[in-house]
Design a protein around this motif. Sequence first.
Motif, PDB file in Angstrom:
ATOM      1  N   GLY A 276       0.780  -1.228   0.000  1.00 46.43           N
ATOM      2  CA  GLY A 276       0.000   0.000   0.000  1.00 46.43           C
ATOM      3  C   GLY A 276       0.810   1.276   0.000  1.00 46.43           C
ATOM      4  O   GLY A 276       0.227   2.369   0.055  1.00 46.43           O
ATOM      5  N   ARG A 277       2.135   1.190  -0.043  1.00 43.68           N
ATOM      6  CA  ARG A 277       2.941   2.412  -0.062  1.00 43.68           C
ATOM      7  C   ARG A 277       2.781   3.147  -1.393  1.00 43.68           C
ATOM      8  O   ARG A 277       2.336   2.586  -2.393  1.00 43.68           O
ATOM      9  CB  ARG A 277       4.418   2.077   0.186  1.00 43.68           C
ATOM     10  CG  ARG A 277       4.704   1.568   1.602  1.00 43.68           C
ATOM     11  CD  ARG A 277       6.219   1.469   1.832  1.00 43.68           C
ATOM     12  NE  ARG A 277       6.812   0.506   0.914  1.00 43.68           N
ATOM     13  CZ  ARG A 277       6.931  -0.801   1.195  1.00 43.68           C
ATOM     14  NH1 ARG A 277       6.471  -1.286   2.328  1.00 43.68           N
ATOM     15  NH2 ARG A 277       7.497  -1.616   0.325  1.00 43.68           N
ATOM     16  N   ARG A 278       3.193   4.411  -1.402  1.00 45.54           N
ATOM     17  CA  ARG A 278       3.036   5.241  -2.599  1.00 45.54           C
ATOM     18  C   ARG A 278       3.979   4.807  -3.708  1.00 45.54           C
ATOM     19  O   ARG A 278       3.734   5.086  -4.882  1.00 45.54           O
ATOM     20  CB  ARG A 278       3.281   6.710  -2.262  1.00 45.54           C
ATOM     21  CG  ARG A 278       2.242   7.279  -1.311  1.00 45.54           C
ATOM     22  CD  ARG A 278       2.538   8.730  -0.985  1.00 45.54           C
ATOM     23  NE  ARG A 278       2.490   9.570  -2.168  1.00 45.54           N
ATOM     24  CZ  ARG A 278       2.748  10.884  -2.171  1.00 45.54           C
ATOM     25  NH1 ARG A 278       3.105  11.479  -1.044  1.00 45.54           N
ATOM     26  NH2 ARG A 278       2.681  11.574  -3.292  1.00 45.54           N
ATOM     27  N   THR A 279       5.074   4.165  -3.342  1.00 46.17           N
ATOM     28  CA  THR A 279       6.019   3.652  -4.332  1.00 46.17           C
ATOM     29  C   THR A 279       6.306   2.189  -4.041  1.00 46.17           C
ATOM     30  O   THR A 279       6.103   1.705  -2.919  1.00 46.17           O
ATOM     31  CB  THR A 279       7.351   4.437  -4.298  1.00 46.17           C
ATOM     32  OG1 THR A 279       7.930   4.336  -3.005  1.00 46.17           O
ATOM     33  CG2 THR A 279       7.123   5.906  -4.663  1.00 46.17           C
ATOM     34  N   VAL A 280       6.781   1.494  -5.066  1.00 44.14           N
ATOM     35  CA  VAL A 280       7.090   0.064  -4.957  1.00 44.14           C
ATOM     36  C   VAL A 280       8.589  -0.112  -5.133  1.00 44.14           C
ATOM     37  O   VAL A 280       9.188   0.441  -6.064  1.00 44.14           O
ATOM     38  CB  VAL A 280       6.341  -0.744  -6.035  1.00 44.14           C
ATOM     39  CG1 VAL A 280       6.707  -2.219  -5.932  1.00 44.14           C
ATOM     40  CG2 VAL A 280       4.843  -0.562  -5.904  1.00 44.14           C
ATOM     41  N   ARG A 281       9.198  -0.880  -4.239  1.00 37.25           N
ATOM     42  CA  ARG A 281      10.601  -1.244  -4.409  1.00 37.25           C
ATOM     43  C   ARG A 281      10.690  -2.504  -5.257  1.00 37.25           C
ATOM     44  O   ARG A 281       9.761  -3.320  -5.277  1.00 37.25           O
ATOM     45  CB  ARG A 281      11.259  -1.491  -3.051  1.00 37.25           C
ATOM     46  CG  ARG A 281      11.267  -0.291  -2.119  1.00 37.25           C
ATOM     47  CD  ARG A 281      11.716  -0.702  -0.738  1.00 37.25           C
ATOM     48  NE  ARG A 281      10.840  -1.765  -0.207  1.00 37.25           N
ATOM     49  CZ  ARG A 281      11.069  -2.430   0.911  1.00 37.25           C
ATOM     50  NH1 ARG A 281      12.154  -2.161   1.634  1.00 37.25           N
ATOM     51  NH2 ARG A 281      10.238  -3.376   1.310  1.00 37.25           N
ATOM     52  N   ILE A 282      11.799  -2.670  -5.942  1.00 36.25           N
ATOM     53  CA  ILE A 282      11.992  -3.904  -6.700  1.00 36.25           C
ATOM     54  C   ILE A 282      11.887  -5.112  -5.765  1.00 36.25           C
ATOM     55  O   ILE A 282      11.305  -6.142  -6.112  1.00 36.25           O
ATOM     56  CB  ILE A 282      13.349  -3.896  -7.430  1.00 36.25           C
ATOM     57  CG1 ILE A 282      13.378  -2.801  -8.501  1.00 36.25           C
ATOM     58  CG2 ILE A 282      13.630  -5.256  -8.067  1.00 36.25           C
ATOM     59  CD1 ILE A 282      12.390  -2.994  -9.620  1.00 36.25           C
ATOM     60  N   ALA A 283      12.403  -4.977  -4.555  1.00 39.41           N
ATOM     61  CA  ALA A 283      12.348  -6.086  -3.595  1.00 39.41           C
ATOM     62  C   ALA A 283      10.914  -6.476  -3.271  1.00 39.41           C
ATOM     63  O   ALA A 283      10.641  -7.643  -2.944  1.00 39.41           O
ATOM     64  CB  ALA A 283      13.098  -5.708  -2.316  1.00 39.41           C
ATOM     65  N   ASP A 284       9.975  -5.530  -3.359  1.00 37.28           N
ATOM     66  CA  ASP A 284       8.574  -5.847  -3.076  1.00 37.28           C
ATOM     67  C   ASP A 284       7.979  -6.793  -4.111  1.00 37.28           C
ATOM     68  O   ASP A 284       6.951  -7.436  -3.845  1.00 37.28           O
ATOM     69  CB  ASP A 284       7.733  -4.562  -3.045  1.00 37.28           C
ATOM     70  CG  ASP A 284       8.122  -3.638  -1.892  1.00 37.28           C
ATOM     71  OD1 ASP A 284       8.557  -4.158  -0.846  1.00 37.28           O
ATOM     72  OD2 ASP A 284       7.991  -2.419  -2.053  1.00 37.28           O
ATOM     73  N   LEU A 285       8.598  -6.857  -5.278  1.00 39.21           N
ATOM     74  CA  LEU A 285       8.057  -7.726  -6.326  1.00 39.21           C
ATOM     75  C   LEU A 285       8.316  -9.201  -6.035  1.00 39.21           C
ATOM     76  O   LEU A 285       7.744 -10.064  -6.706  1.00 39.21           O
ATOM     77  CB  LEU A 285       8.663  -7.352  -7.688  1.00 39.21           C
ATOM     78  CG  LEU A 285       8.382  -5.925  -8.186  1.00 39.21           C
ATOM     79  CD1 LEU A 285       9.043  -5.695  -9.544  1.00 39.21           C
ATOM     80  CD2 LEU A 285       6.884  -5.664  -8.275  1.00 39.21           C
ATOM     81  N   GLU A 286       9.135  -9.484  -5.036  1.00 42.41           N
ATOM     82  CA  GLU A 286       9.406 -10.888  -4.703  1.00 42.41           C
ATOM     83  C   GLU A 286       8.126 -11.594  -4.249  1.00 42.41           C
ATOM     84  O   GLU A 286       7.961 -12.794  -4.453  1.00 42.41           O
ATOM     85  CB  GLU A 286      10.472 -10.987  -3.614  1.00 42.41           C
ATOM     86  CG  GLU A 286      10.885 -12.410  -3.314  1.00 42.41           C
ATOM     87  CD  GLU A 286      12.039 -12.507  -2.336  1.00 42.41           C
ATOM     88  OE1 GLU A 286      12.555 -13.623  -2.134  1.00 42.41           O
ATOM     89  OE2 GLU A 286      12.449 -11.462  -1.784  1.00 42.41           O
ATOM     90  N   GLY A 287       7.210 -10.856  -3.657  1.00 42.20           N
ATOM     91  CA  GLY A 287       5.967 -11.460  -3.209  1.00 42.20           C
ATOM     92  C   GLY A 287       4.836 -11.317  -4.204  1.00 42.20           C
ATOM     93  O   GLY A 287       3.674 -11.608  -3.868  1.00 42.20           O
ATOM     94  N   GLU A 288       5.133 -10.882  -5.422  1.00 44.31           N
ATOM     95  CA  GLU A 288       4.103 -10.669  -6.438  1.00 44.31           C
ATOM     96  C   GLU A 288       4.246 -11.675  -7.568  1.00 44.31           C
ATOM     97  O   GLU A 288       5.336 -12.155  -7.857  1.00 44.31           O
ATOM     98  CB  GLU A 288       4.204  -9.247  -7.016  1.00 44.31           C
ATOM     99  CG  GLU A 288       4.007  -8.133  -6.017  1.00 44.31           C
ATOM    100  CD  GLU A 288       2.569  -7.964  -5.573  1.00 44.31           C
ATOM    101  OE1 GLU A 288       1.673  -8.570  -6.214  1.00 44.31           O
ATOM    102  OE2 GLU A 288       2.328  -7.237  -4.599  1.00 44.31           O
TER     103      GLU A 288
END
Length: 294
Positions: free
Chosen positions: A181-193
Amino acid sequence: MQFTQLQYFVAVAETRHFTRAADLVHVAQPSLSQQIKALERELGADLFLRARGNITLTDAGEALLPLARRILADADTARHEVQELVQLRSGRVRLGATPSLCTGLLPDVLRAFHDRYPGIRLMIEEGGSHDLVRELARGALDLALVVLPLPTPSPALTTVELLREDLVVVSSPEAPKPGAGRRTVRIADLEGERLVMFRHGYDLRELTVAACRAEGFEPAFAVEGGEMDAVLGFVRAGLGVAVVPRMVAARSGRGLRVTPLARPGLYRTIALAHRSDVAPPRAARELQRMLLER
């Protein structure tokens, strides 16, 4: 004094032989000789000393030769300039571009070009940078929009950087927002996508996968192998998220949530390429100018 007479005169001066000169300008030798004599009568001076097997220039011929060459060169330049103008009223431009650029960058530029030069046919070929470089090299394209660095650097191509474009994450508004839900996405956040991934050969595929691996994980694909429109459609359907150019996301319309990538983010460098050994046609150069000045 006629233009053809000057052509015949220069041909004889360069070959020092009437028969060979006639062959060079594709005219019968008697006709060439008659035109040279007519030119000499017009000028009131002999241009050649005609000895058996030996043709040399007189002083008058020596004086005329550089002037005649200049006149012929100016005529060629005039013909070329007129043909260049004609090319802007009819003809074609063969432009290659990656599918994402066809969706994002090109529509507005091509519309402006078509409005200004309605007689020019625009022939667009979509493909990855590797394929477009190959098509440029074999002369099948006049220009190509490619992603730098080129997959196979080629000294036979000239590239001019056009723009640097940010990449963003798109997702379905009905799915949970990526990045907690943050305003920006880190590349690391894509690990759970689960990612909707382009087919092999897409520059965006290699860029996204390389960024994930740099963060220490292998991306998980929900579906892969699509072109740009298919990828956006799969994302709208809620199959997963995708990393796409900002311009594409801006043009994608409703049905997509757009989330920027956190700094330093991801971007790609777009360049305009053409063969170094062959100047693009006038119409292609005009499209090139419009792209660089957009």
